[in-house]
Design a protein around this motif. Sequence first.
Motif, mmCIF file in Angstrom:
data_model
loop_
_atom_site.group_PDB
_atom_site.id
_atom_site.type_symbol
_atom_site.label_atom_id
_atom_site.label_comp_id
_atom_site.label_asym_id
_atom_site.label_seq_id
_atom_site.Cartn_x
_atom_site.Cartn_y
_atom_site.Cartn_z
ATOM 1 N N SER A 63 9.449 2.022 14.496
ATOM 2 C CA SER A 63 10.713 2.505 15.054
ATOM 3 C C SER A 63 10.452 3.514 16.171
ATOM 4 O O SER A 63 9.485 4.261 16.141
ATOM 5 C CB SER A 63 11.581 3.168 13.975
ATOM 6 O OG SER A 63 11.960 2.220 13.012
ATOM 7 N N VAL A 65 12.544 6.522 18.249
ATOM 8 C CA VAL A 65 13.759 7.346 18.221
ATOM 9 C C VAL A 65 13.999 7.884 19.628
ATOM 10 O O VAL A 65 13.153 8.595 20.185
ATOM 11 C CB VAL A 65 13.632 8.498 17.209
ATOM 12 C CG1 VAL A 65 14.888 9.353 17.226
ATOM 13 C CG2 VAL A 65 13.402 7.944 15.810
ATOM 14 N N HIS A 82 29.084 2.288 15.732
ATOM 15 C CA HIS A 82 27.968 1.780 16.518
ATOM 16 C C HIS A 82 28.349 1.730 17.992
ATOM 17 O O HIS A 82 29.534 1.801 18.340
ATOM 18 C CB HIS A 82 27.543 0.392 16.036
ATOM 19 C CG HIS A 82 28.697 -0.512 15.801
ATOM 20 N ND1 HIS A 82 29.282 -1.260 16.770
ATOM 21 C CD2 HIS A 82 29.417 -0.731 14.676
ATOM 22 C CE1 HIS A 82 30.291 -1.923 16.280
ATOM 23 N NE2 HIS A 82 30.413 -1.618 15.000
ATOM 24 N N TYR A 98 23.587 -0.429 18.344
ATOM 25 C CA TYR A 98 22.858 0.515 17.497
ATOM 26 C C TYR A 98 23.856 1.481 16.868
ATOM 27 O O TYR A 98 24.946 1.702 17.400
ATOM 28 C CB TYR A 98 21.835 1.311 18.328
ATOM 29 C CG TYR A 98 20.759 0.431 18.925
ATOM 30 C CD1 TYR A 98 19.640 0.065 18.195
ATOM 31 C CD2 TYR A 98 20.891 -0.066 20.229
ATOM 32 C CE1 TYR A 98 18.663 -0.766 18.729
ATOM 33 C CE2 TYR A 98 19.922 -0.901 20.766
ATOM 34 C CZ TYR A 98 18.808 -1.244 20.017
ATOM 35 O OH TYR A 98 17.846 -2.074 20.549
ATOM 36 N N SER A 101 23.181 8.692 15.627
ATOM 37 C CA SER A 101 23.641 9.959 15.052
ATOM 38 C C SER A 101 23.974 10.867 16.219
ATOM 39 O O SER A 101 23.303 10.834 17.263
ATOM 40 C CB SER A 101 22.517 10.650 14.265
ATOM 41 O OG SER A 101 22.276 9.994 13.054
ATOM 42 N N THR A 111 17.894 4.985 16.868
ATOM 43 C CA THR A 111 16.622 4.497 16.333
ATOM 44 C C THR A 111 16.511 3.009 16.642
ATOM 45 O O THR A 111 17.384 2.225 16.265
ATOM 46 C CB THR A 111 16.558 4.712 14.809
ATOM 47 O OG1 THR A 111 16.750 6.100 14.547
ATOM 48 C CG2 THR A 111 15.215 4.277 14.249
ATOM 49 N N SER A 160 16.922 -1.321 8.957
ATOM 50 C CA SER A 160 17.652 -0.562 9.978
ATOM 51 C C SER A 160 19.022 -0.097 9.505
ATOM 52 O O SER A 160 19.672 0.687 10.187
ATOM 53 C CB SER A 160 17.844 -1.421 11.229
ATOM 54 O OG SER A 160 16.603 -1.767 11.753
ATOM 55 N N THR A 163 20.323 3.664 9.626
ATOM 56 C CA THR A 163 20.792 4.522 10.725
ATOM 57 C C THR A 163 22.248 4.969 10.602
ATOM 58 O O THR A 163 22.527 6.157 10.780
ATOM 59 C CB THR A 163 20.508 3.895 12.100
ATOM 60 O OG1 THR A 163 21.074 2.599 12.143
ATOM 61 C CG2 THR A 163 19.025 3.821 12.372
ATOM 62 N N HIS A 195 12.700 7.939 9.100
ATOM 63 C CA HIS A 195 13.455 9.167 8.842
ATOM 64 C C HIS A 195 13.248 9.741 7.435
ATOM 65 O O HIS A 195 14.116 10.443 6.919
ATOM 66 C CB HIS A 195 14.961 8.944 9.094
ATOM 67 C CG HIS A 195 15.265 8.518 10.498
ATOM 68 N ND1 HIS A 195 15.135 9.370 11.579
ATOM 69 C CD2 HIS A 195 15.659 7.322 11.000
ATOM 70 C CE1 HIS A 195 15.458 8.718 12.685
ATOM 71 N NE2 HIS A 195 15.768 7.475 12.361
#
Length: 366
Positions: A63, A65, A82, A98, A101, A111, A160, A163, A195
């Motif tokens: 991954s 970030v 998203h 995606y 955050s 991510t 995934s 996230t 994470h």
Amino acid sequence: MPLLPAALVNRLLPQLRPLRRGALASLVREDIFDFYGRLLHPQLQLHRVFARVLSCREEGDSSLVLTLAPSANWRGMQPGQHVALTVDIDGIRHTRRYSPSVLPGGQVEITVKRQEGGLVSGWLHEQAKPGDYLELGQAEGDFVLPATPPAKLLLLAAGSGITPLLAMLRALRAQAYQGDVVMLYYGRRRANLAHLTDLASFPGLRLHICLTGEAPGDGESSGRFSAAQLDELVPDAAERRAYACGAHGFVASVRAVWQARALPALADEAFTPPVWQAADDLPITLTFARSVGQLPGRTGSTLLEQAEALGLRPAFGCRMGICNTCSCHKRTGAVRDLRTGLVSTEPDEAIRLCISAPVGDVILDL
Ligand code: FES
């Protein structure tokens, strides 16, 4: 090097309201404004959002970030929603979705898991660097926490799928949430999990790691999600508000347990499209009431695929039922939701063309 400083551009963008109104009324050519704006600064756009890449770091073994600073055109988001991220690769625009955050200060963290053979994920892993500008769409989706978070939560993540759930956890932490949270986090191997350090820092979070492709360590579990595993790890699941996110197969298996047990409502979101094998492929009549009228259709493929095959160009985004871009008014007829298998016969309802297949004759406002 942009001709204008970013701070000035971001002070300027909120002042462009009259021009935006003009563009809506076709008095201002948005494409021309954006073309010349881009020459002054990549973020000087009438509506579009470009985000500056602030940092890129590796996370787990697959991954990346990205921390991004969106322009002032960004309308913000709720954790769990998203966004579309668009990159230009060899002169061709490619868009992927995606779940970011939002960090303190309004920055956005995305991510990107490297997908085998994935064009966009591979490009981002290899090419993205601080100082680049990437295009973001506005946030979409209803996979979000309620305004008052429940006292007991159960978060189920696979791959995934972590996230959006991480975004929710971060938002809860920012609110000094005192509730009780259990998370089951599934991955093939421990090194695939992203994470983990951040997750370990959430006060009160009980994290269970479940590995499907290697032997579990101390305190970890093995195998895919199942009713037996749920009973063992979360005996009070019925008292918890549950959120599940992962590939379609994972979400479907969670949903099946929730339905079989008649557990309280589950919020879920799959980031891969449903794998659908049509039980039949019967001839029906499709009516596109606002365009081509009546045409022959089939029950064996989605309304989006059939509309496209007939030469129509309905708007679409994710093609997996999460962004709502393909939402369309169905006047009459029965359609099957390919994610749940449920058939809806309600007249005058909004359906998503990309995950709806006709069961009989259908009339659409398209
Ligand atoms: S294209 Fe995203 S919901 Fe259909």
